[in-house]
Design a protein around this motif. Sequence first.
Motif, PDB file in Angstrom:
ATOM      1  N   GLY A  11     -14.989  -1.177  11.631  1.00  0.00           N
ATOM      2  CA  GLY A  11     -13.945  -0.309  12.177  1.00  0.00           C
ATOM      3  C   GLY A  11     -13.684   0.927  11.348  1.00  0.00           C
ATOM      4  O   GLY A  11     -14.580   1.489  10.714  1.00  0.00           O
ATOM      5  N   SER A  12     -12.438   1.325  11.346  1.00  0.00           N
ATOM      6  CA  SER A  12     -12.065   2.573  10.682  1.00  0.00           C
ATOM      7  C   SER A  12     -11.727   2.386   9.209  1.00  0.00           C
ATOM      8  O   SER A  12     -11.420   3.352   8.521  1.00  0.00           O
ATOM      9  CB  SER A  12     -10.864   3.190  11.399  1.00  0.00           C
ATOM     10  N   ASP A  13     -11.789   1.160   8.717  1.00  0.00           N
ATOM     11  CA  ASP A  13     -11.419   0.912   7.324  1.00  0.00           C
ATOM     12  C   ASP A  13     -12.225   1.753   6.342  1.00  0.00           C
ATOM     13  O   ASP A  13     -11.684   2.300   5.390  1.00  0.00           O
ATOM     14  CB  ASP A  13     -11.595  -0.572   6.971  1.00  0.00           C
ATOM     15  N   LEU A  14     -13.521   1.851   6.587  1.00  0.00           N
ATOM     16  CA  LEU A  14     -14.371   2.614   5.667  1.00  0.00           C
ATOM     17  C   LEU A  14     -14.052   4.100   5.736  1.00  0.00           C
ATOM     18  O   LEU A  14     -14.036   4.792   4.717  1.00  0.00           O
ATOM     19  CB  LEU A  14     -15.845   2.353   5.954  1.00  0.00           C
ATOM     20  N   GLY A  15     -13.788   4.591   6.942  1.00  0.00           N
ATOM     21  CA  GLY A  15     -13.402   5.994   7.094  1.00  0.00           C
ATOM     22  C   GLY A  15     -12.093   6.300   6.385  1.00  0.00           C
ATOM     23  O   GLY A  15     -11.939   7.363   5.785  1.00  0.00           O
ATOM     24  N   ASP A  16     -11.161   5.361   6.434  1.00  0.00           N
ATOM     25  CA  ASP A  16      -9.883   5.548   5.737  1.00  0.00           C
ATOM     26  C   ASP A  16     -10.083   5.637   4.231  1.00  0.00           C
ATOM     27  O   ASP A  16      -9.435   6.442   3.560  1.00  0.00           O
ATOM     28  CB  ASP A  16      -8.918   4.400   6.061  1.00  0.00           C
ATOM     29  N   ILE A  17     -10.987   4.823   3.701  1.00  0.00           N
ATOM     30  CA  ILE A  17     -11.264   4.856   2.263  1.00  0.00           C
ATOM     31  C   ILE A  17     -11.814   6.220   1.862  1.00  0.00           C
ATOM     32  O   ILE A  17     -11.369   6.823   0.880  1.00  0.00           O
ATOM     33  CB  ILE A  17     -12.258   3.737   1.876  1.00  0.00           C
ATOM     34  N   GLU A  55     -17.329  10.356  -6.074  1.00  0.00           N
ATOM     35  CA  GLU A  55     -17.634   9.651  -7.319  1.00  0.00           C
ATOM     36  C   GLU A  55     -16.391   9.528  -8.194  1.00  0.00           C
ATOM     37  O   GLU A  55     -16.162   8.491  -8.816  1.00  0.00           O
ATOM     38  CB  GLU A  55     -18.746  10.378  -8.075  1.00  0.00           C
ATOM     39  N   GLN A  56     -15.591  10.570  -8.220  1.00  0.00           N
ATOM     40  CA  GLN A  56     -14.375  10.586  -9.033  1.00  0.00           C
ATOM     41  C   GLN A  56     -13.406   9.488  -8.581  1.00  0.00           C
ATOM     42  O   GLN A  56     -12.727   8.875  -9.396  1.00  0.00           O
ATOM     43  CB  GLN A  56     -13.708  11.962  -8.927  1.00  0.00           C
ATOM     44  N   GLN A  57     -13.359   9.228  -7.293  1.00  0.00           N
ATOM     45  CA  GLN A  57     -12.460   8.211  -6.735  1.00  0.00           C
ATOM     46  C   GLN A  57     -13.121   6.832  -6.641  1.00  0.00           C
ATOM     47  O   GLN A  57     -12.529   5.903  -6.112  1.00  0.00           O
ATOM     48  CB  GLN A  57     -11.982   8.644  -5.346  1.00  0.00           C
ATOM     49  N   ASP A  58     -14.351   6.706  -7.116  1.00  0.00           N
ATOM     50  CA  ASP A  58     -15.093   5.451  -7.106  1.00  0.00           C
ATOM     51  C   ASP A  58     -15.166   4.849  -5.697  1.00  0.00           C
ATOM     52  O   ASP A  58     -14.936   3.665  -5.485  1.00  0.00           O
ATOM     53  CB  ASP A  58     -14.471   4.458  -8.093  1.00  0.00           C
ATOM     54  N   VAL A  59     -15.486   5.705  -4.737  1.00  0.00           N
ATOM     55  CA  VAL A  59     -15.505   5.311  -3.324  1.00  0.00           C
ATOM     56  C   VAL A  59     -16.560   4.251  -3.042  1.00  0.00           C
ATOM     57  O   VAL A  59     -16.325   3.337  -2.252  1.00  0.00           O
ATOM     58  CB  VAL A  59     -15.692   6.551  -2.426  1.00  0.00           C
ATOM     59  N   ALA A  64     -17.885  -0.992  -0.970  1.00  0.00           N
ATOM     60  CA  ALA A  64     -18.587  -2.260  -1.170  1.00  0.00           C
ATOM     61  C   ALA A  64     -17.607  -3.428  -1.183  1.00  0.00           C
ATOM     62  O   ALA A  64     -17.874  -4.487  -0.593  1.00  0.00           O
ATOM     63  CB  ALA A  64     -19.382  -2.219  -2.473  1.00  0.00           C
ATOM     64  N   THR A  65     -16.461  -3.248  -1.812  1.00  0.00           N
ATOM     65  CA  THR A  65     -15.426  -4.288  -1.853  1.00  0.00           C
ATOM     66  C   THR A  65     -14.920  -4.602  -0.455  1.00  0.00           C
ATOM     67  O   THR A  65     -14.778  -5.768  -0.075  1.00  0.00           O
ATOM     68  CB  THR A  65     -14.263  -3.851  -2.766  1.00  0.00           C
ATOM     69  N   LYS A  66     -14.653  -3.562   0.336  1.00  0.00           N
ATOM     70  CA  LYS A  66     -14.145  -3.752   1.688  1.00  0.00           C
ATOM     71  C   LYS A  66     -15.177  -4.474   2.559  1.00  0.00           C
ATOM     72  O   LYS A  66     -14.827  -5.364   3.336  1.00  0.00           O
ATOM     73  CB  LYS A  66     -13.772  -2.405   2.311  1.00  0.00           C
ATOM     74  N   ILE A  67     -16.444  -4.096   2.440  1.00  0.00           N
ATOM     75  CA  ILE A  67     -17.503  -4.751   3.212  1.00  0.00           C
ATOM     76  C   ILE A  67     -17.586  -6.228   2.832  1.00  0.00           C
ATOM     77  O   ILE A  67     -17.670  -7.103   3.701  1.00  0.00           O
ATOM     78  CB  ILE A  67     -18.853  -4.041   3.014  1.00  0.00           C
ATOM     79  N   LEU A  68     -17.532  -6.519   1.549  1.00  0.00           N
ATOM     80  CA  LEU A  68     -17.620  -7.910   1.098  1.00  0.00           C
ATOM     81  C   LEU A  68     -16.424  -8.719   1.596  1.00  0.00           C
ATOM     82  O   LEU A  68     -16.585  -9.839   2.089  1.00  0.00           O
ATOM     83  CB  LEU A  68     -17.716  -7.966  -0.429  1.00  0.00           C
TER      84      LEU A  68
END
Length: 116
Positions: A11-17, A55-59, A64-68
Amino acid sequence: QQVWSIGEFLGSDLGDIVAQAITPPVAQKDPLLELAFARAVGQKGTVKAIKHLLEQQDVLTKIATKILESTAKLCANKVATGQAMHDKFAMEGAFQFFFGGKPDYFGGLEPRIGPP
């Protein structure tokens, strides 16, 4: 019939990150500033600048955390799709309610339950 896909699942979770990572905090509170920022990135931004923000925000770690987390929840569920959930509770030969025909429907409630 809806087909399962990982894109729909995440869903949109990754886009929000990603959005939170590249949008300055002041712009996140004002939709007009957020739009102006997005346009400025489109006009003057570079891949290098966007990559630096990410990279600065460690996206990558956040994604990867959200996917897991999401896939772990998927493994915990017995069913993966809405259709499978529906099928789990659907009864074979299930009954249907029937309450009159079109004349009853268009006649309103008053003949059934009385005047208000």
